[in-house]
Design an enzyme around this catalytic site. Structure first.
Site, mmCIF file in Angstrom:
data_model
loop_
_atom_site.group_PDB
_atom_site.id
_atom_site.type_symbol
_atom_site.label_atom_id
_atom_site.label_comp_id
_atom_site.label_asym_id
_atom_site.label_seq_id
_atom_site.Cartn_x
_atom_site.Cartn_y
_atom_site.Cartn_z
ATOM 1 N N HIS A 1 -7.489 -5.613 -1.274
ATOM 2 C CA HIS A 1 -6.317 -4.752 -1.229
ATOM 3 C C HIS A 1 -5.100 -5.619 -0.950
ATOM 4 O O HIS A 1 -4.985 -6.226 0.108
ATOM 5 C CB HIS A 1 -6.495 -3.703 -0.136
ATOM 6 C CG HIS A 1 -5.376 -2.712 -0.026
ATOM 7 N ND1 HIS A 1 -4.755 -2.172 -1.132
ATOM 8 C CD2 HIS A 1 -4.761 -2.168 1.056
ATOM 9 C CE1 HIS A 1 -3.810 -1.330 -0.725
ATOM 10 N NE2 HIS A 1 -3.799 -1.310 0.593
ATOM 11 N N ASP A 52 -8.630 -3.435 -6.826
ATOM 12 C CA ASP A 52 -8.220 -2.910 -5.525
ATOM 13 C C ASP A 52 -8.926 -1.582 -5.228
ATOM 14 O O ASP A 52 -8.808 -0.624 -5.990
ATOM 15 C CB ASP A 52 -6.701 -2.701 -5.525
ATOM 16 C CG ASP A 52 -6.136 -2.447 -4.139
ATOM 17 O OD1 ASP A 52 -6.774 -1.741 -3.351
ATOM 18 O OD2 ASP A 52 -5.028 -2.947 -3.859
ATOM 19 N N SER A 63 0.824 -1.199 0.000
ATOM 20 C CA SER A 63 0.000 0.000 0.000
ATOM 21 C C SER A 63 0.867 1.262 0.000
ATOM 22 O O SER A 63 1.688 1.433 -0.899
ATOM 23 C CB SER A 63 -0.943 -0.072 1.203
ATOM 24 O OG SER A 63 -2.012 0.816 1.083
#
Length: 529
Positions: A467, A438, A218
């Protein structure tokens, strides 16, 4: 970015970034006789209780790398030692994203066996690498930043979509920014990604490693890419999973805008059809339209009449967080069903109850401290309101996102030097992962990161809206993706070209899974699953 459903104001990604700063101007302390060594020993109880296999050390880093002999900060580093010293390759530094995620905890999450003996990282990787985590400066165990009292955002919060709420929400977020500056004036300019990247290089040197092997999720993808821009000659093997779009000058602003649309797409195209598929369990409808109507009625009821600390803001924030992974789908949908079908609001009020702890406030503080200094922000409230109104025509998450992931930066007390421009010059091969759907780091951003790093190879998980892809927990594991990442970490060998893998299966609400869902809790410190 990080899943933080427990927060009163769940942070996302946010608003306007501009010019390119110099990342090479600050002096770097030479390695050798001036370098620190890490002495690992016992961990703080908050870590050792959950991850007893970890050992911990503290690294002292300059507050300001341009003044290396001035003030300092402490950075906590964790280690899970390589299981087979004879096969040891080196250290693998990990970061879960956020900004504000605990890398110290991630080292444990990736290496600790579950009840079946399954580990998120392959056993061969755990044999070959010391898994190194760290809490970035300002995070949890590393000179944590706090901006206000834990109850600054009392619950329930004003309805994020209501026009009448805007003056109060602007007051809350502006006063939060003002208090943050008053408490942390000297520190705030030095909490951005460039400084964290320099800390990572100090960790590498203190470990005695000539190269940094890195796994970042991320926001951690941007951190890894910035490290590679600053220290390309020191990059070993690098995996970036759930990629931030680094291309726009207004990087964080665009990230927040695209995220609102992507979250709605995830909700509409993955979650609602899944609920309808299991009408025999949840009884919310056999088609998407009926399920959507049940959700809308529930949300409207909580907006109109909050249940304790849970109103519309808390409920939409919970839905936002649950979209990142499927791990919360069963208990979340159980709670909706209990109210929409059975009239019992207690389960949903408990599931969506906000976290008003000091930990929660610190997580919110460092999130805002990083994004506000990493990119420049509009000082015009009308900019935020205009874009939220535009997005709200098609996304129920738009207003919530604007308030919780950018409005503090509108009046932040520290100006930003701007984002780092990535070129990938001098980097070795880099392995990227992203799911096609995502909601936190949309796929278009992964393509931009891929373009910015010419030596990268992209692995796409098809038919998935989770994610992140690599080294998930057992419920969302993708064996094909794991095989590619594991081979790269062990041999340095990348696929010869970009590749797609089939998506992982969605959860099945069996009686056992439904029973387990009754004890499910989303943890503030839980790393990416």
């Amino acid at each position: 970015m990080r899943l933080r459903v427990a927060l009163v104001a769940t942070a996302t990604l946010a608003l306007v970034a501009p010019a390119v700063p110099s990342v090479a101007a600050a002096p770097v302390v030479a390695e050798g006789k001036h370098s620190q060594s890490l002495v690992f020993g016992a961990c703080p109880a908050e870590i050792s209780t959950r991850y007893p296999a970890l050992s911990c050390a503290t690294l002292t880093v300059p507050l300001d790398y341009a003044r290396p002999h001035g003030g300092t900060l402490s950075v906590l580093v964790t280690k899970r030692a390589a299981g087979n010293p004879s096969k040891r390759i080196g250290s693998l530094v990990v970061n879960p994203g956020g900004p504000g995620g605990s890398g110290a905890a991630l080292a444990g999450s990736l290496s600790k066996p579950d009840a079946t003996g399954f580990t998120r990282l392959d056993a061969a990787v755990l044999d070959a690498y010391d898994i190194i985590g760290f809490d970035p400066r300002g995070v949890w165990q590393s000179s944590p930043v706090s901006c206000a009292a834990p109850d600054h955002f009392s619950a329930p919060q004003p309805d994020p979509d209501a026009k009448a709420s805007r003056p109060e929400l602007w007051r809350l977020w502006s006063s939060y920014a003002q208090q943050c500056y008053a408490k942390n004036k000297a520190v705030l300019p030095h909490l951005g990604t460039v400084d964290v990247a320099r800390d990572m290089d100090a960790i590498r040197a203190a470990l005695g490693e000539p190269k940094l092997n890195y796994l970042g999720y991320s926001y951690g993808t941007y951190l890894g890419a910035v490290y590679g821009q600053m220290f390309p000659q020191r990059v070993g093997r690098m995996i970036l999973d759930g990629n931030i779009d680094p291309a726009p000058k207004d990087m964080w602003y665009q990230a927040g805008l695209t995220q609102s649309a992507a979250l709605q797409k995830r909700f509409d195209e993955f979650y609602l059809p899944w609920v309808a598929k299991y009408d025999n369990v949840f009884h919310l409808g056999k088609d998407v339209a009926t399920v959507r109507a049940a959700w809308t009625r529930t949300l409207t009821d909580f907006r109109t009449k909050p249940r304790g600390t849970v109103g519309g803001s808390e409920l939409i924030g919970t839905a936002y967080g649950v979209m990142f992974s499927e791990s919360g789908w069963i208990p979340f949908t159980q709670a909706i069903s209990a109210y929409a079908v059975g009239g019992d609001d207690s389960m949903l009020a408990d599931f969506a109850a906000p976290d008003l702890s000091a930990d929660s406030e610190q997580a919110n503080a460092i999130f805002n401290s990083v994004i506000c200094v990493d990119s420049q922000w509009s000082r015009r409230r009308s900019t935020y309101e205009h874009d939220a109104a535009r997005l709200a025509r098609t996304s129920q998450f738009a207003w919530y996102n604007i308030w919780t992931s950018g409005s503090a930066c509108q009046s932040w007390g520290v100006d930003s030097p701007g984002r780092v421009k990535l070129t990938g010059k001098g980097l070795p091969g880099v392995l990227l992962f992203n799911t096609i759907g995502d909601p936190a780091t949309p796929y278009a951003g992964a393509l931009k990161m891929h373009k910015a790093l010419p030596t990268s190879v992209l692995v796409t998980e098809q038919d998935s809206g989770k994610h992140c892809v690599f080294s998930n927990s057992r419920a969302a594991v993708n064996p094909a993706a794991n095989a590619i990442g594991t081979k790269y970490l062990l041999t340095g060998e990348l696929p010869t070209d970009d590749v797609s893998v089939a998506g992982h299966p969605l959860p099945v609400p069996t009686p056992a899974a439904v029973a387990a869902g009754k004890t499910f809790k989303l943890s503030l410190r839980a790393p990416v699953e």
